[in-house]
Design a protein around this motif. Sequence first.
Motif, short mmCIF file in Angstrom:
data_model
loop_
_atom_site.label_atom_id
_atom_site.label_comp_id
_atom_site.label_asym_id
_atom_site.label_seq_id
_atom_site.Cartn_x
_atom_site.Cartn_y
_atom_site.Cartn_z
N GLU A 26 -9.92 2.44 -7.69
CA GLU A 26 -9.15 3.46 -8.63
C GLU A 26 -8.42 2.89 -9.62
N PRO A 27 -8.01 3.82 -10.86
CA PRO A 27 -6.94 3.34 -11.60
C PRO A 27 -5.53 3.15 -11.18
N GLY A 28 -5.05 2.01 -11.85
CA GLY A 28 -3.72 1.84 -11.46
C GLY A 28 -3.21 0.39 -11.80
N CYS A 29 -2.07 0.09 -11.49
CA CYS A 29 -1.62 -1.24 -11.66
C CYS A 29 -1.69 -2.17 -10.37
N TYR A 30 -2.46 -3.29 -10.48
CA TYR A 30 -2.98 -4.08 -9.33
C TYR A 30 -2.36 -5.40 -9.39
N ALA A 31 -2.20 -5.92 -8.31
CA ALA A 31 -1.70 -7.38 -8.04
C ALA A 31 -3.05 -8.14 -7.36
N TRP A 79 -0.28 -0.73 -6.94
CA TRP A 79 1.32 -0.19 -6.99
C TRP A 79 1.38 1.26 -6.87
N ASP A 80 1.94 1.89 -5.70
CA ASP A 80 2.05 3.29 -5.60
C ASP A 80 3.24 4.00 -5.98
N GLY A 81 4.09 3.23 -6.93
CA GLY A 81 5.25 3.86 -7.36
C GLY A 81 6.81 3.30 -6.66
N SER A 82 6.41 2.79 -5.55
CA SER A 82 7.40 2.38 -4.66
C SER A 82 7.38 0.87 -3.90
N ARG A 83 5.95 0.78 -3.65
CA ARG A 83 5.65 -0.61 -3.21
C ARG A 83 4.13 -1.12 -3.30
N TRP A 84 3.87 -2.34 -3.28
CA TRP A 84 2.25 -2.77 -3.27
C TRP A 84 1.59 -2.43 -1.99
N VAL A 85 0.55 -1.74 -2.17
CA VAL A 85 -0.36 -1.36 -1.04
C VAL A 85 -1.60 -1.96 -1.22
N GLU A 86 -2.00 -3.04 0.01
CA GLU A 86 -3.17 -3.65 -0.06
C GLU A 86 -4.32 -2.59 0.09
N VAL A 87 -5.36 -2.67 -0.80
CA VAL A 87 -6.46 -1.85 -0.90
C VAL A 87 -7.96 -2.55 -0.81
#
Length: 200
Positions: A65-70, A37-45
Amino acid sequence: MRGIDAVVEKRAVIRGHAVDERPDEILRTFPVVFARWDGSRWVEVKRVWTARHAYDGEYAVGGLEPGCYAVVFHPRAPLLPAVRLLDVRRGVEYRGVDVVLRLPPRATPVRPVVTGNPRVGRRLSVTSGRWEPAVARMSYQWYADGRPIRGAVRQSYHPGRLRVGQRLSVLVSAPGVTDAYRPTSVMTAPTVRIRSRHRR
C-alpha cells in the motif's frame, strides 16, 4: 444479465540488492523486513528472504500500500543491520533499493593520547589506547596543525624546528575486515604548540 465491472488495483513493488562490503565473501540468505509508518509507530507488513539460490543479496516484495516504509535488512553476524527509508506511491515499482552491509567498528573505551615534552628534539609518543576487541598491531600517522607529516608513521616522533608553533596529533588506526571488524581510526587531541629547544 448486466456485466460486472471490476477494477484491479495495482500495488507497489520494491526490489534491490544487499551487498557485503567484503567483496570476496558469500552473502548468506537473510530476512528483509518492510515496516510501514501508521502515524505513530512502525508496523511490520511484509517479510521476505534474500535469494537462496545465488547468494547475491537480491530481494523483492510486492503488494504494498502507499505510505512511508522502512526497509530493514537483518544480515547474519558479523554484519550490522541496515535501514532504507522509502516513500512508496500506489502502483509504482521501485528498483535499485540497494544497501551495502557493513562490519561493526571497534570500540575505544580508552582513547589514545600523546605524551612527552612538546619541545623541539624531545620525544613524543602516542599510547595505543584500549580497543574492544583487542588489537595486536596498530598503525600511526602524525599530523601538524591538521596536516599529515610525511614519513611520521611510528608510535614516537621527535619534532624538528619546522614544528615550532604547531600542534601535533596522531591518527591511530586498527585493522579490520580479516577479523570481522571494520577498519577503525581515532584521532588524538592535539598537543599544545611545539616550543623551541631553548626556553624563552
